[in-house]
Design a protein around this motif. Structure first.
Motif, PDB file in Angstrom:
ATOM      1  N   CYS A   1      68.662 -49.684 -17.328  1.00 37.73           N
ATOM      2  CA  CYS A   1      69.360 -50.750 -17.059  1.00 37.73           C
ATOM      3  C   CYS A   1      68.261 -51.913 -16.690  1.00 37.73           C
ATOM      4  O   CYS A   1      67.329 -51.879 -16.967  1.00 37.73           O
ATOM      5  CB  CYS A   1      70.138 -50.395 -15.636  1.00 37.73           C
ATOM      6  SG  CYS A   1      69.190 -49.673 -14.248  1.00 37.73           S
ATOM      7  N   VAL A   2      68.677 -52.793 -15.384  1.00 39.91           N
ATOM      8  CA  VAL A   2      67.598 -53.919 -15.420  1.00 39.91           C
ATOM      9  C   VAL A   2      66.610 -53.494 -14.310  1.00 39.91           C
ATOM     10  O   VAL A   2      65.161 -53.077 -14.645  1.00 39.91           O
ATOM     11  CB  VAL A   2      68.351 -55.092 -14.973  1.00 39.91           C
ATOM     12  CG1 VAL A   2      67.277 -56.057 -14.661  1.00 39.91           C
ATOM     13  CG2 VAL A   2      69.217 -55.662 -16.044  1.00 39.91           C
TER      14      VAL A   2
ATOM     15  N   THR B   1      64.282 -52.577 -17.537  1.00 38.93           N
ATOM     16  CA  THR B   1      63.655 -53.677 -18.112  1.00 38.93           C
ATOM     17  C   THR B   1      62.709 -54.943 -17.156  1.00 38.93           C
ATOM     18  O   THR B   1      61.724 -54.893 -17.439  1.00 38.93           O
ATOM     19  CB  THR B   1      64.643 -54.529 -18.885  1.00 38.93           C
ATOM     20  OG1 THR B   1      65.563 -55.293 -18.041  1.00 38.93           O
ATOM     21  CG2 THR B   1      65.187 -53.871 -20.042  1.00 38.93           C
ATOM     22  N   LYS B   2      63.149 -54.613 -15.912  1.00 38.55           N
ATOM     23  CA  LYS B   2      62.593 -55.347 -14.919  1.00 38.55           C
ATOM     24  C   LYS B   2      62.773 -54.384 -13.468  1.00 38.55           C
ATOM     25  O   LYS B   2      63.458 -54.854 -12.808  1.00 38.55           O
ATOM     26  CB  LYS B   2      63.307 -56.499 -14.537  1.00 38.55           C
ATOM     27  CG  LYS B   2      63.024 -57.583 -15.760  1.00 38.55           C
ATOM     28  CD  LYS B   2      63.833 -58.898 -15.547  1.00 38.55           C
ATOM     29  CE  LYS B   2      63.744 -59.790 -16.594  1.00 38.55           C
ATOM     30  NZ  LYS B   2      64.747 -60.963 -16.479  1.00 38.55           N
ATOM     31  N   PRO B   3      62.089 -53.226 -13.542  1.00 38.66           N
ATOM     32  CA  PRO B   3      62.028 -52.352 -12.406  1.00 38.66           C
ATOM     33  C   PRO B   3      61.937 -52.813 -11.035  1.00 38.66           C
ATOM     34  O   PRO B   3      60.816 -53.698 -10.877  1.00 38.66           O
ATOM     35  CB  PRO B   3      61.295 -51.069 -12.772  1.00 38.66           C
ATOM     36  CG  PRO B   3      60.224 -51.766 -13.816  1.00 38.66           C
ATOM     37  CD  PRO B   3      60.858 -52.836 -14.512  1.00 38.66           C
ATOM     38  N   GLY B   4      62.685 -52.543 -10.043  1.00 35.33           N
ATOM     39  CA  GLY B   4      62.431 -52.763  -8.720  1.00 35.33           C
ATOM     40  C   GLY B   4      61.458 -52.017  -8.062  1.00 35.33           C
ATOM     41  O   GLY B   4      60.934 -51.155  -8.798  1.00 35.33           O
ATOM     42  N   GLU B   5      61.273 -52.008  -6.767  1.00 36.37           N
ATOM     43  CA  GLU B   5      60.338 -51.414  -6.121  1.00 36.37           C
ATOM     44  C   GLU B   5      60.645 -49.872  -5.804  1.00 36.37           C
ATOM     45  O   GLU B   5      59.913 -48.883  -5.562  1.00 36.37           O
ATOM     46  CB  GLU B   5      59.805 -51.948  -4.790  1.00 36.37           C
ATOM     47  CG  GLU B   5      59.292 -53.287  -5.051  1.00 36.37           C
ATOM     48  CD  GLU B   5      58.628 -54.040  -4.099  1.00 36.37           C
ATOM     49  OE1 GLU B   5      58.321 -53.325  -2.648  1.00 36.37           O
ATOM     50  OE2 GLU B   5      58.102 -55.307  -3.903  1.00 36.37           O
TER      51      GLU B   5
ATOM     52  N   GLY C   1      73.777 -52.498 -18.714  1.00 33.32           N
ATOM     53  CA  GLY C   1      73.806 -53.829 -18.089  1.00 33.32           C
ATOM     54  C   GLY C   1      72.381 -54.458 -18.423  1.00 33.32           C
ATOM     55  O   GLY C   1      72.016 -55.605 -17.992  1.00 33.32           O
ATOM     56  N   CYS C   2      71.582 -53.929 -19.366  1.00 29.33           N
ATOM     57  CA  CYS C   2      70.567 -54.715 -19.785  1.00 29.33           C
ATOM     58  C   CYS C   2      70.511 -55.200 -20.995  1.00 29.33           C
ATOM     59  O   CYS C   2      69.582 -56.213 -21.344  1.00 29.33           O
ATOM     60  CB  CYS C   2      69.002 -53.731 -19.789  1.00 29.33           C
ATOM     61  SG  CYS C   2      69.302 -52.295 -20.979  1.00 29.33           S
ATOM     62  N   GLY C   3      71.477 -55.147 -21.657  1.00 30.60           N
ATOM     63  CA  GLY C   3      71.807 -55.831 -23.014  1.00 30.60           C
ATOM     64  C   GLY C   3      70.792 -55.969 -23.834  1.00 30.60           C
ATOM     65  O   GLY C   3      70.125 -54.957 -24.283  1.00 30.60           O
TER      66      GLY C   3
END
Length: 152
Positions: free
Chosen positions: A18-19, A47-51, A91-93
């Protein structure tokens, strides 16, 4: 009469992407690992991992008896996808790397981040159904434990 030696069976690997890698992919990975009991390896990444994983997700899974204390968002890499038999996108498309030879499936599941407990539980229930179906494909002889949703 002796039994023939058992041959090692390759364990399938699936990556859930996911994102932010804080919600959907974590839920899917934790559920897969819980039910598969070593018969399928599950990874999750973003694709843009959080903390950190979403606290509402950790709470919802914790209420179902699933430990998320070691879950840490990580970046999705081409190597991670290439090492997997199946990539499930959540959801990362088009941001998810494409690797020829890997089977991709998109699961259109809502993002649990910032949602109320009832919505998060609905999302977990959706993923629980999807994961249980997936395991029926990847490990058809695996006897699945009862759904964790029956616990809490």
């Amino acid at each position: 009469m002796t039994e023939p030696p058992r041959t090692a069976t390759r364990v399938p690997q699936v990556v859930f992407a996911c994102v932010r890698n804080g919600g959907r992919s974590v839920v899917a990975r934790v559920l897969t690992e819980h039910y598969a009991r070593g018969r399928v390896v599950a990874l999750s990444a973003g694709t843009k991992p959080g903390e950190h994983i979403h606290p509402e997700v950790a709470d919802a899974l914790g209420r179902l008896g699933l430990d998320t204390s070691r879950e840490q968002p990580r970046r999705l890499t081409t190597e991670m996808v290439a090492a997997s038999d199946l990539a499930i996108t959540l959801g990362c498309g088009e941001e998810c790397p494409y690797v020829a030879g890997v089977t991709y499936r998109d699961w259109p599941v809502d993002d649990p981040g910032g949602q109320d407990p009832a919505t998060v539980r609905r999302i977990v229930a959706d993923l629980d159904t999807r994961v249980r179906g997936l395991l029926g494909e990847l490990a058809p002889d695996l006897e699945l434990a009862p759904s964790v949703l029956d616990r809490g």
